[in-house]
Write a protein that holds these residues in place. Sequence first.
Motif, PDB file in Angstrom:
ATOM      1  N   VAL A 221     -13.270  34.264  53.438  1.00  0.00           N
ATOM      2  CA  VAL A 221     -14.372  33.639  54.172  1.00  0.00           C
ATOM      3  C   VAL A 221     -15.343  32.988  53.192  1.00  0.00           C
ATOM      4  N   VAL A 222     -15.594  33.661  52.077  1.00  0.00           N
ATOM      5  CA  VAL A 222     -16.466  33.093  51.041  1.00  0.00           C
ATOM      6  C   VAL A 222     -15.899  31.768  50.548  1.00  0.00           C
ATOM      7  N   ARG A 223     -14.600  31.727  50.306  1.00  0.00           N
ATOM      8  CA  ARG A 223     -13.963  30.494  49.819  1.00  0.00           C
ATOM      9  C   ARG A 223     -14.019  29.395  50.877  1.00  0.00           C
ATOM     10  N   GLU A 224     -13.760  29.747  52.128  1.00  0.00           N
ATOM     11  CA  GLU A 224     -13.744  28.744  53.189  1.00  0.00           C
ATOM     12  C   GLU A 224     -15.103  28.077  53.363  1.00  0.00           C
ATOM     13  N   PHE A 225     -16.168  28.831  53.184  1.00  0.00           N
ATOM     14  CA  PHE A 225     -17.515  28.285  53.323  1.00  0.00           C
ATOM     15  C   PHE A 225     -18.090  27.769  52.003  1.00  0.00           C
ATOM     16  N   ASP A 226     -17.344  27.988  50.893  1.00  0.00           N
ATOM     17  CA  ASP A 226     -17.880  27.652  49.570  1.00  0.00           C
ATOM     18  C   ASP A 226     -19.274  28.262  49.430  1.00  0.00           C
ATOM     19  N   ALA A 227     -19.358  29.541  49.746  1.00  0.00           N
ATOM     20  CA  ALA A 227     -20.649  30.201  49.943  1.00  0.00           C
ATOM     21  C   ALA A 227     -21.198  30.854  48.679  1.00  0.00           C
ATOM     22  N   ASP A 228     -22.531  30.939  48.645  1.00  0.00           N
ATOM     23  CA  ASP A 228     -23.173  31.864  47.727  1.00  0.00           C
ATOM     24  C   ASP A 228     -22.902  33.273  48.242  1.00  0.00           C
ATOM     25  N   VAL A 229     -23.052  34.256  47.379  1.00  0.00           N
ATOM     26  CA  VAL A 229     -22.746  35.640  47.745  1.00  0.00           C
ATOM     27  C   VAL A 229     -23.890  36.560  47.345  1.00  0.00           C
ATOM     28  N   LEU A 230     -24.266  37.419  48.277  1.00  0.00           N
ATOM     29  CA  LEU A 230     -25.231  38.491  48.024  1.00  0.00           C
ATOM     30  C   LEU A 230     -24.530  39.794  48.376  1.00  0.00           C
ATOM     31  N   ILE A 231     -24.454  40.707  47.415  1.00  0.00           N
ATOM     32  CA  ILE A 231     -23.806  41.988  47.671  1.00  0.00           C
ATOM     33  C   ILE A 231     -24.853  43.088  47.691  1.00  0.00           C
ATOM     34  N   LEU A 232     -24.837  43.874  48.771  1.00  0.00           N
ATOM     35  CA  LEU A 232     -25.770  44.978  48.948  1.00  0.00           C
ATOM     36  C   LEU A 232     -25.047  46.316  48.817  1.00  0.00           C
ATOM     37  N   TYR A 240     -25.393  38.773  42.875  1.00  0.00           N
ATOM     38  CA  TYR A 240     -25.791  37.534  43.529  1.00  0.00           C
ATOM     39  C   TYR A 240     -25.228  36.374  42.719  1.00  0.00           C
ATOM     40  N   GLY A 241     -24.760  35.354  43.392  1.00  0.00           N
ATOM     41  CA  GLY A 241     -24.229  34.190  42.699  1.00  0.00           C
ATOM     42  C   GLY A 241     -23.459  33.311  43.648  1.00  0.00           C
ATOM     43  N   HIS A 242     -22.672  32.403  43.077  1.00  0.00           N
ATOM     44  CA  HIS A 242     -21.879  31.492  43.902  1.00  0.00           C
ATOM     45  C   HIS A 242     -20.419  31.908  43.863  1.00  0.00           C
ATOM     46  N   THR A 250     -25.880  43.729  38.727  1.00  0.00           N
ATOM     47  CA  THR A 250     -26.891  44.595  38.153  1.00  0.00           C
ATOM     48  C   THR A 250     -26.219  45.642  37.266  1.00  0.00           C
ATOM     49  N   PRO A 251     -26.934  46.182  36.282  1.00  0.00           N
ATOM     50  CA  PRO A 251     -26.344  47.212  35.432  1.00  0.00           C
ATOM     51  C   PRO A 251     -25.859  48.404  36.264  1.00  0.00           C
ATOM     52  N   GLY A 252     -24.678  48.893  35.938  1.00  0.00           N
ATOM     53  CA  GLY A 252     -24.138  50.051  36.640  1.00  0.00           C
ATOM     54  C   GLY A 252     -23.386  49.721  37.900  1.00  0.00           C
ATOM     55  N   ALA A 253     -23.252  48.431  38.215  1.00  0.00           N
ATOM     56  CA  ALA A 253     -22.575  48.047  39.446  1.00  0.00           C
ATOM     57  C   ALA A 253     -21.135  47.606  39.212  1.00  0.00           C
TER      58      ALA A 253
END
Length: 262
Positions: A221-232, A240-242, A250-253
Amino acid sequence: MARRRDADVAIRCTDLSLSRAGRSGHPQRVVDGVSFTLAHGSALAVMGPTGSGKSSLAAILAAADDDGLSVIGGDALVEGISVRHPGRRRRELVYMTGHLSQTAGANLPARMTVSEVIGEPITSRDRRVSARALSVRVATLLDELMLPLGSAAKYPYELSAGMRQRVALARALMLQPRLLVGDEPFAKMDIEVRKAALEAILRRQREYGMSALIVTNQPEVVREFDADVLILRGGHAIAYGHGTNDLLWTPGAEADRRLVAT
């Protein structure tokens, strides 16, 4: 043609923290200090494990009716409107935002026909709307999402789960929103109708600059939308990124990289 916007971006989220009332009555922090921006006509995929705060973040940005959810820190501007203190502009925010919740397809109004469900965003605001014009708009959406025109007169319980999900998407798109907030928007859809639903969203991004915030854990889905990504995770932003290959973690992730594994 893209619409003229007063706000410089679709969403500007700054150190946003949310709480939800727990069963004991004590509020629980579900999102903690999240920041990001979403440009007009672009897409953001919000990813993360169950309980990470994805759906709560989506709900507050869509101005969804959820009495248990509240902003306790920071703010987010959606098309220039504060979600923390929307005031009289809340109606405007709801109008500009199409919301497809995680349970939208399963919770369609049982006593309304499909045509009434899809048209409700208009009829709830204007009872004098032309019935003929409305039926044409409903039929156009049904056709675009590969739903039989005969389904307009049916009730949601008469449809399959995938069809109900497309009805919910049609309803979210009815007002030509500036922002679509979709929580697992392609759930229950098979391959062919999923393509139609995806193209319906992408076409609106191309033609009038609709933005999209998509809750998903599917890298495709990320590829289909050429989306930025936020991971919680646990309400905190850990990456966070494209796209899924250009994320700042983040450190430790490091162990959470499996969330975006293809």
